[in-house]
Design a protein around this motif. Structure first.
Motif, PDB file in Angstrom:
ATOM      1  N   ARG A 125      -6.106   2.682   8.524  1.00 22.01           N
ATOM      2  CA  ARG A 125      -4.737   2.501   8.066  1.00 22.01           C
ATOM      3  C   ARG A 125      -4.636   2.254   6.565  1.00 22.01           C
ATOM      4  NH1 ARG A 125      -4.989  -2.224  11.599  1.00 22.01           N
ATOM      5  NH2 ARG A 125      -5.680  -4.048  10.424  1.00 22.01           N
ATOM      6  N   ASN A 126      -5.694   1.699   5.972  1.00 22.35           N
ATOM      7  CA  ASN A 126      -5.653   1.440   4.534  1.00 22.35           C
ATOM      8  C   ASN A 126      -5.927   2.678   3.695  1.00 22.35           C
ATOM      9  OD1 ASN A 126      -5.089  -1.257   4.945  1.00 22.35           O
ATOM     10  ND2 ASN A 126      -7.207  -1.932   4.706  1.00 22.35           N
ATOM     11  N   GLU A 127      -6.594   3.670   4.274  1.00 23.29           N
ATOM     12  CA  GLU A 127      -6.985   4.857   3.515  1.00 23.29           C
ATOM     13  C   GLU A 127      -6.077   6.056   3.753  1.00 23.29           C
ATOM     14  OE1 GLU A 127      -9.302   4.868   1.257  1.00 23.29           O
ATOM     15  OE2 GLU A 127      -9.983   2.828   1.675  1.00 23.29           O
ATOM     16  N   VAL A 128      -5.395   6.089   4.905  1.00 23.41           N
ATOM     17  CA  VAL A 128      -4.662   7.295   5.288  1.00 23.41           C
ATOM     18  C   VAL A 128      -3.205   6.963   5.606  1.00 23.41           C
ATOM     19  CG1 VAL A 128      -4.544   9.226   6.911  1.00 23.41           C
ATOM     20  CG2 VAL A 128      -6.779   8.265   6.273  1.00 23.41           C
ATOM     21  N   ASP A 129      -2.294   7.770   5.065  1.00 20.81           N
ATOM     22  CA  ASP A 129      -0.894   7.712   5.480  1.00 20.81           C
ATOM     23  C   ASP A 129      -0.777   8.638   6.683  1.00 20.81           C
ATOM     24  OD1 ASP A 129       1.862   8.179   5.848  1.00 20.81           O
ATOM     25  OD2 ASP A 129       2.279   7.715   3.749  1.00 20.81           O
ATOM     26  N   GLN A 130      -0.856   8.058   7.877  1.00 23.11           N
ATOM     27  CA  GLN A 130      -0.938   8.876   9.083  1.00 23.11           C
ATOM     28  C   GLN A 130       0.360   9.626   9.376  1.00 23.11           C
ATOM     29  OE1 GLN A 130      -3.491   7.255  12.352  1.00 23.11           O
ATOM     30  NE2 GLN A 130      -3.353   5.346  11.176  1.00 23.11           N
ATOM     31  N   VAL A 131       1.483   9.051   8.952  1.00 23.47           N
ATOM     32  CA  VAL A 131       2.761   9.750   9.143  1.00 23.47           C
ATOM     33  C   VAL A 131       2.781  11.029   8.308  1.00 23.47           C
ATOM     34  CG1 VAL A 131       5.250   9.624   8.815  1.00 23.47           C
ATOM     35  CG2 VAL A 131       4.006   7.643   9.719  1.00 23.47           C
ATOM     36  N   ALA A 132       2.353  10.922   7.044  1.00 24.12           N
ATOM     37  CA  ALA A 132       2.311  12.103   6.180  1.00 24.12           C
ATOM     38  C   ALA A 132       1.291  13.117   6.672  1.00 24.12           C
ATOM     39  CB  ALA A 132       1.997  11.684   4.741  1.00 24.12           C
ATOM     40  N   ALA A 133       0.152  12.616   7.153  1.00 19.31           N
ATOM     41  CA  ALA A 133      -0.870  13.524   7.667  1.00 19.31           C
ATOM     42  C   ALA A 133      -0.350  14.313   8.866  1.00 19.31           C
ATOM     43  CB  ALA A 133      -2.124  12.736   8.052  1.00 19.31           C
ATOM     44  N   ASP A 166      -0.842  17.103  -5.232  1.00 16.65           N
ATOM     45  CA  ASP A 166       0.378  16.482  -4.724  1.00 16.65           C
ATOM     46  C   ASP A 166       0.252  16.149  -3.239  1.00 16.65           C
ATOM     47  OD1 ASP A 166       1.732  16.509  -7.154  1.00 16.65           O
ATOM     48  OD2 ASP A 166       2.404  18.579  -6.846  1.00 16.65           O
ATOM     49  N   LYS A 167      -0.256  17.079  -2.475  1.00 22.28           N
ATOM     50  CA  LYS A 167      -0.429  16.823  -1.042  1.00 22.28           C
ATOM     51  C   LYS A 167      -1.481  15.735  -0.813  1.00 22.28           C
ATOM     52  CE  LYS A 167      -0.263  20.399   1.639  1.00 22.28           C
ATOM     53  NZ  LYS A 167      -0.639  21.632   2.387  1.00 22.28           N
ATOM     54  N   MET A 168      -2.551  15.767  -1.606  1.00 20.63           N
ATOM     55  CA  MET A 168      -3.591  14.747  -1.485  1.00 20.63           C
ATOM     56  C   MET A 168      -3.009  13.344  -1.660  1.00 20.63           C
ATOM     57  SD  MET A 168      -7.017  14.176  -3.825  1.00 20.63           S
ATOM     58  CE  MET A 168      -6.050  13.672  -5.273  1.00 20.63           C
ATOM     59  N   LEU A 169      -2.119  13.204  -2.643  1.00 24.11           N
ATOM     60  CA  LEU A 169      -1.537  11.891  -2.910  1.00 24.11           C
ATOM     61  C   LEU A 169      -0.549  11.468  -1.841  1.00 24.11           C
ATOM     62  CD1 LEU A 169      -0.998  12.105  -6.765  1.00 24.11           C
ATOM     63  CD2 LEU A 169      -2.816  10.974  -5.510  1.00 24.11           C
ATOM     64  N   GLN A 170      -0.014  12.420  -1.095  1.00 24.44           N
ATOM     65  CA  GLN A 170       0.881  12.077   0.006  1.00 24.44           C
ATOM     66  C   GLN A 170       0.130  11.541   1.215  1.00 24.44           C
ATOM     67  OE1 GLN A 170       3.686  15.258   0.996  1.00 24.44           O
ATOM     68  NE2 GLN A 170       3.620  15.950  -1.132  1.00 24.44           N
ATOM     69  N   VAL A 171      -1.069  12.038   1.447  1.00 23.86           N
ATOM     70  CA  VAL A 171      -1.781  11.679   2.675  1.00 23.86           C
ATOM     71  C   VAL A 171      -2.873  10.630   2.477  1.00 23.86           C
ATOM     72  CG1 VAL A 171      -1.283  13.906   3.718  1.00 23.86           C
ATOM     73  CG2 VAL A 171      -3.405  13.614   2.424  1.00 23.86           C
ATOM     74  N   LEU A 172      -3.357  10.470   1.248  1.00 21.37           N
ATOM     75  CA  LEU A 172      -4.363   9.449   0.964  1.00 21.37           C
ATOM     76  C   LEU A 172      -3.747   8.288   0.208  1.00 21.37           C
ATOM     77  CD1 LEU A 172      -7.559  11.439  -0.136  1.00 21.37           C
ATOM     78  CD2 LEU A 172      -6.993  10.533   2.117  1.00 21.37           C
ATOM     79  N   ARG A 173      -4.178   7.096   0.538  1.00 19.94           N
ATOM     80  CA  ARG A 173      -3.732   5.902  -0.184  1.00 19.94           C
ATOM     81  C   ARG A 173      -4.796   5.563  -1.227  1.00 19.94           C
ATOM     82  NH1 ARG A 173       0.388   3.928   3.064  1.00 19.94           N
ATOM     83  NH2 ARG A 173       0.166   4.249   5.319  1.00 19.94           N
ATOM     84  N   ILE A 174      -4.561   5.993  -2.452  1.00 16.93           N
ATOM     85  CA  ILE A 174      -5.512   5.748  -3.542  1.00 16.93           C
ATOM     86  C   ILE A 174      -5.013   4.550  -4.334  1.00 16.93           C
ATOM     87  CG2 ILE A 174      -6.662   6.712  -5.562  1.00 16.93           C
ATOM     88  CD1 ILE A 174      -6.221   9.477  -4.350  1.00 16.93           C
ATOM     89  N   GLY A 175      -5.656   3.419  -4.135  1.00 16.54           N
ATOM     90  CA  GLY A 175      -5.175   2.165  -4.700  1.00 16.54           C
ATOM     91  C   GLY A 175      -5.455   2.002  -6.178  1.00 16.54           C
ATOM     92  N   ARG A 176      -4.771   1.035  -6.762  1.00 18.84           N
ATOM     93  CA  ARG A 176      -4.930   0.770  -8.199  1.00 18.84           C
ATOM     94  C   ARG A 176      -6.348   0.338  -8.541  1.00 18.84           C
ATOM     95  NH1 ARG A 176       0.590  -2.692  -9.578  1.00 18.84           N
ATOM     96  NH2 ARG A 176       2.092  -1.002  -9.155  1.00 18.84           N
ATOM     97  N   GLU A 177      -6.999  -0.403  -7.628  1.00 14.48           N
ATOM     98  CA  GLU A 177      -8.348  -0.881  -7.908  1.00 14.48           C
ATOM     99  C   GLU A 177      -9.308   0.294  -8.080  1.00 14.48           C
ATOM    100  OE1 GLU A 177     -11.145  -3.925  -8.632  1.00 14.48           O
ATOM    101  OE2 GLU A 177      -8.961  -3.969  -8.461  1.00 14.48           O
TER     102      GLU A 177
END
Length: 348
Positions: free
Chosen positions: A152-160, A264-275
């Protein structure tokens, strides 16, 4: 007995070793490295002579470090000396000690790819398959998360789900990848543990990626290895590698490189955090990855062909194939492991 080890990005170290009664009676180290003061070479030879023939890399490297003191080793390390000695004894192997099978099947489902990684790694570990380079072709889009990542922290499952992108988990660690047919270049190396004997995880990444850097440079890309597991150019990250090692020593080393990624699609489906962004020295996720298509101007198939040709030019290779039994075992693993919620959500 003679063994050689080429330090990735560094120099060649050679060892000539004579053994009697379980002891290294005479060791002579040579190579195209630099060493100051030069009489430290005699100290290296002296401290290795007399050690037990089964001394491991850590023991020999510690002895070399103690013997050279403040001497300056340029282009090589105490560990490199130890690996060359182990190769001379036949306890470690080099690239030229193996003939690699190259397999490049047609497009396969993401789950089959992940299962094949486990199957072929186990086959190499059991000695039923020669060391192998496998080129992947994707039958559909996928997000592949690392073995230890939180789903859940790495993937936006709704977008996927909205983009009809399959989410799967691999057996190696590392970060999440987003792939679509034709947008990436993925390969796996399956090698015996003897090839990386004495190498730390970090150094084994550089060692096993060295051929890729050579291939990319032939394509005009100023590629480099960035610890721990990135392949990069001055224009940005090209790709990343990951590993899995079996208890018996066999090593899976695979990498995915961006050919023409849809950022653009990558950023919709992956949660790439600030850290993670701060760690990579950038504020924009789009700037983290630079596609190979832009850097080479070549078709993806041509890039792959050039990479494989480079591999063939460096090492002994034969054309191979995945056997019916290996595919059957992969299908079994898909059903029993890789497609199950227990595996995908092993880290929720």
């Amino acid at each position: 007995m003679r063994g050689e080890y080429k330090v990735p990005g560094g120099k060649l170290v050679a060892a000539d070793v004579e053994i009697a009664d379980g002891v290294m009676r005479e060791v002579r180290i040579s190579g195209d490295f630099f060493l100051e003061p030069d009489d430290a070479l005699a100290s290296i030879d002296g401290v290795l002579t007399g050690l037990a023939e089964d001394a491991d890399v850590a023991t020999m490297a510690a002895a070399v470090s103690s013997a050279v003191g403040d001497a300056e080793l340029i282009g090589f390390t105490p560990e490199a000396v130890a690996i060359a000695v182990r190769r001379a004894q036949g306890r470690a192997s080099g690239w030229t000690d193996h003939t690699f099978e190259i397999v490049h099947p047609g497009p396969l489902p993401p789950l089959t790819h992940l299962a094949l990684d486990q199957v072929l790694l186990e086959e190499v570990g059991a000695g039923r398959r020669a060391p192998t380079l496998r080129i992947w072709e994707w039958a559909g889009p996928a997000i592949i998360i690392g073995s230890f990542q939180s789903l859940r922290n790495e993937v936006d499952q709704v977008a996927a789900e909205a983009h009809r992108i399959e989410v799967v988990r691999r057996i190696s660690g590392g970060g999440a990848m987003f792939v679509e047919p034709g947008n990436s270049i993925t390969y796996s190396l399956y090698v015996p543990g003897s090839l990386v004997d004495g190498l730390s995880f970090e150094r084994s990444y550089a060692f096993l990626d060295d051929w890729v850097l050579g291939a990319l440079r032939e394509l005009g890309i100023d590629a480099s290895y960035v610890p721990l597991n990135d392949i990069a150019s001055p224009e940005g990250k090209i790709g990343g590698a990951a590993q899995k090692r079996l208890a018996g020593g066999a090593v899976l080393h695979h990498a995915t490189m961006s050919y023409d990624i849809d950022a653009d699609k990558m950023l919709q489906v992956l949660r790439i955090g600030r850290e993670k962004l701060s760690d990579k020295g950038t504020k924009s996720a789009r700037k983290r990855v630079d596609p190979m298509r832009r850097q080479t101007g070549m078709a993806r198939a041509d890039v792959i062909d050039r990479m494989v040709d480079h591999f063939r030019g460096r090492y002994d290779t034969v054309d191979g194939e995945i056997t019916a039994a290996e595919y059957a075992r992969a299908d079994q693993l898909v059903a029993e492991k890789f497609s199950t919620p227990a595996w995908l959500a092993r880290v929720p």
